[in-house]
Design an enzyme around this catalytic site. Structure first.
Site, PDB file in Angstrom:
ATOM      1  N   LYS A 165     -32.563   5.329 -16.140  1.00  0.00           N
ATOM      2  CA  LYS A 165     -32.988   3.972 -15.816  1.00  0.00           C
ATOM      3  C   LYS A 165     -31.900   3.015 -16.294  1.00  0.00           C
ATOM      4  CE  LYS A 165     -36.293   5.083 -13.593  1.00  0.00           C
ATOM      5  NZ  LYS A 165     -36.404   4.679 -12.186  1.00  0.00           N
ATOM      6  N   LYS A 265     -42.000   7.282  -1.776  1.00  0.00           N
ATOM      7  CA  LYS A 265     -43.166   7.173  -2.653  1.00  0.00           C
ATOM      8  C   LYS A 265     -44.420   7.023  -1.789  1.00  0.00           C
ATOM      9  CE  LYS A 265     -41.055   5.291  -6.820  1.00  0.00           C
ATOM     10  NZ  LYS A 265     -39.609   5.149  -6.630  1.00  0.00           N
TER      11      LYS A 265
HETATM   12 MG    MG Z   1     -36.017   4.732  -7.803  1.00  0.00          MG
END
Ligand code: MG
Length: 373
Positions: A165, A265
């Site tokens: 991240k 997603k």
């Molecule tokens: Mg991503």
């Protein structure tokens, strides 16, 4: 088969690691998940789940999911849950946008389709490919040294794909990427996911600084156009995630050669029906995919497993096992990670059996009988 009732349950999902941090100073320590039960006149119940990554990640939030389900559910009573194309048309006519609201309902209807046909969802989506598939591990935003250390820990758990991240201060992010790359073993894969957090000029700097590092760059900037500018500047393989919110963006991205991989997603695109359409298009076009969701527990992990396990291996870049990140289990039969890999159940439907004492009382309960009163 007819839908006779829709119930929703709220579940808190704390994290084993305490909190999950990503770009823009965002973090979540307890995920707020919504489990949906679609009940039918044949006494069979289908199960789905939706769990936004907090309110700041996508245009979605947990209480919004429940408000949307309560709004939509009365209009679905009496509909055939096995006619998934028609059901999605009905949901899209009844409520414009809000794909995440529809996702858990669509997922529950896939569970019903599997139960009605006696087949696992993975079989209905093309069939299990091989015995299992590889997962990636998301590495929460910390100092470069801490993130590099986590790679060693997660490798011991069997992971070989690591998603850092980033999307913070570009100089620190360059250090994060280089520190992580320095501890990789042969066969490991490193992804730097900025989660829209860099300005275009910062992304250009990071992309230049990592030209000789074996790393994928994921969703550097907020808009598609900014990402495309970075894509045209960098020599690194490139992943688009947040901006790919439907099949039209996949078509546009392919036409522009805007990415090598997409992050698909389930709730971002509105459920398993639409995720499978995108999956099949990407297979035909040779675009690799990370298949996952925004977050979730046992049911979302099961849904991911069926879509991912029925995807050709060469185009399945990776997938996620969210139920191993969280401390609460609420469904028996959910897939469990082994050596960094996951397999979809061979049981009919999603193969999950919710544990009602964990789910508690429904927070939404809309029934056909009540509607007729
Ligand atoms: Mg991503």
């Amino acid at each position: 088969m007819k839908i006779t009732g829709i119930r929703a349950y709220q579940v808190d999902l704390p994290l084993h690691d305490g909190s999950y941090k990503w770009s823009g100073g965002n973090s979540v320590s307890v995920f707020d998940s919504t489990v949906v039960a679609v009940e039918t006149d044949e006494g069979v119940t289908g199960w789905g789940e939706v769990c936004p990554l907090g309110p700041a990640y996508l245009p979605a939030y947990a209480r919004g999911a429940r408000a949307g389900i309560a709004e939509l559910a009365p209009q679905l009573l009496g509909a055939d849950p096995l006619a998934l194309g028609e059901l999605n048309e009905l949901m899209d006519r009844a409520m414009r946008g809000h794909p995440y609201v529809k996702s858990a309902i669509d997922m529950a209807c896939w569970d019903l389709l599997g139960k009605a046909s006696g087949l696992p969802v993975a079989t209905l989506m093309g069939g299990h490919v091989g015995a299992d598939f590889a997962l990636y591990r998301a590495i929460s935003q910390e100092s470069p040294a801490q993130m590099a250390k986590k790679i060693g820990q997660y490798r011991k758990e069997g992971y070989h794909k690591f998603q850092l991240k980033v999307g913070g201060d570009p100089d620190t992010d360059i250090d994060r990427i280089k520190a992580a790359a320095a501890v990789l073993s042969r066969g490991d894969v490193l992804i730097a996911d900025a989660n829209t957090g860099w300005t275009q000029h910062a992304a250009m700097r990071v992309a230049d600084a990592v030209r000789d590092v074996d790393v994928y760059i994921e969703q550097p900037c907020m808009t598609y156009e900014q990402c495309l500018a970075v894509r045209r500047h960098t020599n690194r393989p490139f992943v688009l995630d947040e901006v790919v919110d439907g099949i039209d963006m996949v078509v546009r991205g392919v036409a522009d050669q805007a990415m090598d991989v997409i992050n698909l997603k389930i709730s971002k695109v509105g459920g398993l029906t639409k995720a499978r359409q995108i999956r099949d298009l990407c297979v035909s076009l040779g675009i690799a995919m990370t298949i996952e969701d925004t977050w979730g527990g046992d049911i979302i992990t099961a849904a991911i497993s069926h879509l991912a396990h029925s995807t050709p291996e060469r185009l399945l870049f990776s997938a996620t096992d969210f139920n191993s990140y969280v401390t609460v289990a609420f469904a028996a039969g959910a897939p469990q990670r082994k050596k960094g890999r996951l397999a979809a159940s061979m049981e009919p439907g999603l193969g999950v059996r919710p544990i009602m004492k964990v789910l508690g009382k429904p927070v939404i309960d809309i029934q056909l009988k009540a509607k007729r009163k």
